[in-house]
Motif scaffolding. Sequence first.
Motif, PDB file in Angstrom:
ATOM      1  N   ALA A   4       8.410  11.589  -3.651  1.00 52.90           N
ATOM      2  CA  ALA A   4       7.076  11.063  -3.354  1.00 52.90           C
ATOM      3  C   ALA A   4       7.157  10.005  -2.250  1.00 52.90           C
ATOM      4  O   ALA A   4       6.251   9.887  -1.425  1.00 52.90           O
ATOM      5  N   ASP A   5       8.241   9.250  -2.215  1.00 55.45           N
ATOM      6  CA  ASP A   5       8.453   8.233  -1.186  1.00 55.45           C
ATOM      7  C   ASP A   5       8.452   8.903   0.197  1.00 55.45           C
ATOM      8  O   ASP A   5       7.748   8.488   1.120  1.00 55.45           O
ATOM      9  N   GLU A   6       9.208   9.971   0.332  1.00 51.41           N
ATOM     10  CA  GLU A   6       9.281  10.669   1.622  1.00 51.41           C
ATOM     11  C   GLU A   6       7.943  11.292   2.014  1.00 51.41           C
ATOM     12  O   GLU A   6       7.536  11.244   3.168  1.00 51.41           O
ATOM     13  N   THR A  18       0.852  -1.201   0.000  1.00 48.58           N
ATOM     14  CA  THR A  18       0.000   0.000   0.000  1.00 48.58           C
ATOM     15  C   THR A  18       0.880   1.240   0.000  1.00 48.58           C
ATOM     16  O   THR A  18       0.550   2.238  -0.632  1.00 48.58           O
ATOM     17  N   HIS A  19       2.016   1.168   0.678  1.00 45.96           N
ATOM     18  CA  HIS A  19       2.971   2.287   0.633  1.00 45.96           C
ATOM     19  C   HIS A  19       3.410   2.547  -0.808  1.00 45.96           C
ATOM     20  O   HIS A  19       3.385   3.678  -1.284  1.00 45.96           O
ATOM     21  N   SER A  20       3.789   1.489  -1.517  1.00 43.32           N
ATOM     22  CA  SER A  20       4.282   1.656  -2.892  1.00 43.32           C
ATOM     23  C   SER A  20       3.195   2.253  -3.789  1.00 43.32           C
ATOM     24  O   SER A  20       3.485   3.079  -4.658  1.00 43.32           O
ATOM     25  N   ALA A  64       8.458  -0.340  -7.929  1.00 44.72           N
ATOM     26  CA  ALA A  64       9.615  -1.234  -7.745  1.00 44.72           C
ATOM     27  C   ALA A  64      10.543  -0.776  -6.628  1.00 44.72           C
ATOM     28  O   ALA A  64      11.434  -1.526  -6.237  1.00 44.72           O
ATOM     29  N   HIS A  65      10.356   0.431  -6.100  1.00 41.53           N
ATOM     30  CA  HIS A  65      11.417   1.013  -5.271  1.00 41.53           C
ATOM     31  C   HIS A  65      11.688   0.223  -3.989  1.00 41.53           C
ATOM     32  O   HIS A  65      12.779   0.284  -3.452  1.00 41.53           O
ATOM     33  N   ASP A  66      10.710  -0.525  -3.506  1.00 36.69           N
ATOM     34  CA  ASP A  66      10.912  -1.264  -2.257  1.00 36.69           C
ATOM     35  C   ASP A  66      10.972  -2.778  -2.455  1.00 36.69           C
ATOM     36  O   ASP A  66      10.899  -3.533  -1.481  1.00 36.69           O
ATOM     37  N   LEU A  67      11.136  -3.229  -3.699  1.00 34.81           N
ATOM     38  CA  LEU A  67      11.098  -4.680  -3.950  1.00 34.81           C
ATOM     39  C   LEU A  67      12.172  -5.441  -3.175  1.00 34.81           C
ATOM     40  O   LEU A  67      12.005  -6.606  -2.851  1.00 34.81           O
TER      41      LEU A  67
HETATM   42 MG    MG Z   1       9.587   3.588   0.294  1.00 38.31          MG
END
Ligand code: MG
Length: 390
Positions: free
Chosen positions: A196-198, A73-75, A102-105
């Motif tokens: 966007a992640d932050e 859900t974060h991604s 993909a950033h947290d895979l």
């Molecule tokens: Mg993240």
Amino acid sequence: MNDAAPAAAPLAPCAAHDERSRGRRHPEPRPELRGEFQRDRDRIIHSNAFRRLVYKTQVFVNHEGDLYRTRITHSIEVAQIARSAAIALRLNEALTEAICLAHDLGHTPFGHAGQDALNECMRDYGGFEHNLQSLRVVDELEERYAEFSGLNLTFECREGILKHCSVHHARELGELGERFLKRQQPGLEAQIANLADEIAYNNHDVDDGLRAQLLTVEALRASRMFRRQHEAVAARYPDLSERRLVHEIIRRMINHIVLDLIRTTQSRLAQAKPASIEEVRALSKPLAALSDECREEHLELKELLREQVYRHYKVLRMTAKARRVVHELFDAFFKDVTLMPPEHREQALKAEAANSNTGRARTVADYIAGMTDRYAILEHRRLFEPSERT
Ligand code: MG
């Protein structure tokens, strides 16, 4: 966002353009009826690692409650925020989304506690960085295609996934590592995904922190950004329940930060006028940014979360437990790889033959990093509880 450009607007010259992609490691014919970056995104969605994100956590362990964010859900929230900004800035939406999804895979089970523990376990064998692991997942570990290992993503997508990297590792990564040695930037889609992640985790940790009762609305008022929206919402809707009040505040905070990101980046683009993605890459600083004021307020909120949530004794207990599980799993499997399921054991023996202890350690780390929270807990029980089935 009334001033957002329509989705159909042509891409900005400095955006990533399909036809100018630096390509894939294994050349492939161009996809039919979809773009190169759409293909990247589609491959990520169909990967095993993506589905596992459902049961991996950020801060709260998955079995604590169904309403907390997980990595998936974060991604998706990161992708939502970044896509809004990408469309407004006329950047490549499909690439932006692919990078976000993909950033947290490569994240381990149990969020940062798990990653820190695995990094300690791997200290003598090259360490463990989750960004590098995400790249390893899409470059090597996924087994879905007949002709290559990994997902064979475009250079632009891989560049976005590799957010940070130590100089030592950058040297081993060829053209993908170059920018860390030359202190250059990734494309704008990657820069937007990064911010966007932050934005996403700060805001959802406020929500999750309140739900877990680690935080109070009163404590959050120490943050200027929260206090301003709290006052505006409370003045306009004096009878709101706390749940709605909180959601309305968070919605407004996200909107405020995203608008700031778009406007600040727009004005920096107007000054720098990059004519291509290469010109974006060659700059010494990223073009995507928050204004100084917004960045400061955002950092203030982050600091408040660190104090109140991440250092809360209940969270620290959970992270201590998580570290112990990861350390014990690693030690047990590293000492005796025959305890791992057959395919992982085979890989460990092969890697050991090629690269002795370092190879063996890496396959154990790959196995552990791929685990979901609950699978790691179950494996731990199977290894250490005499009464548990193996
Ligand atoms: Mg993240």
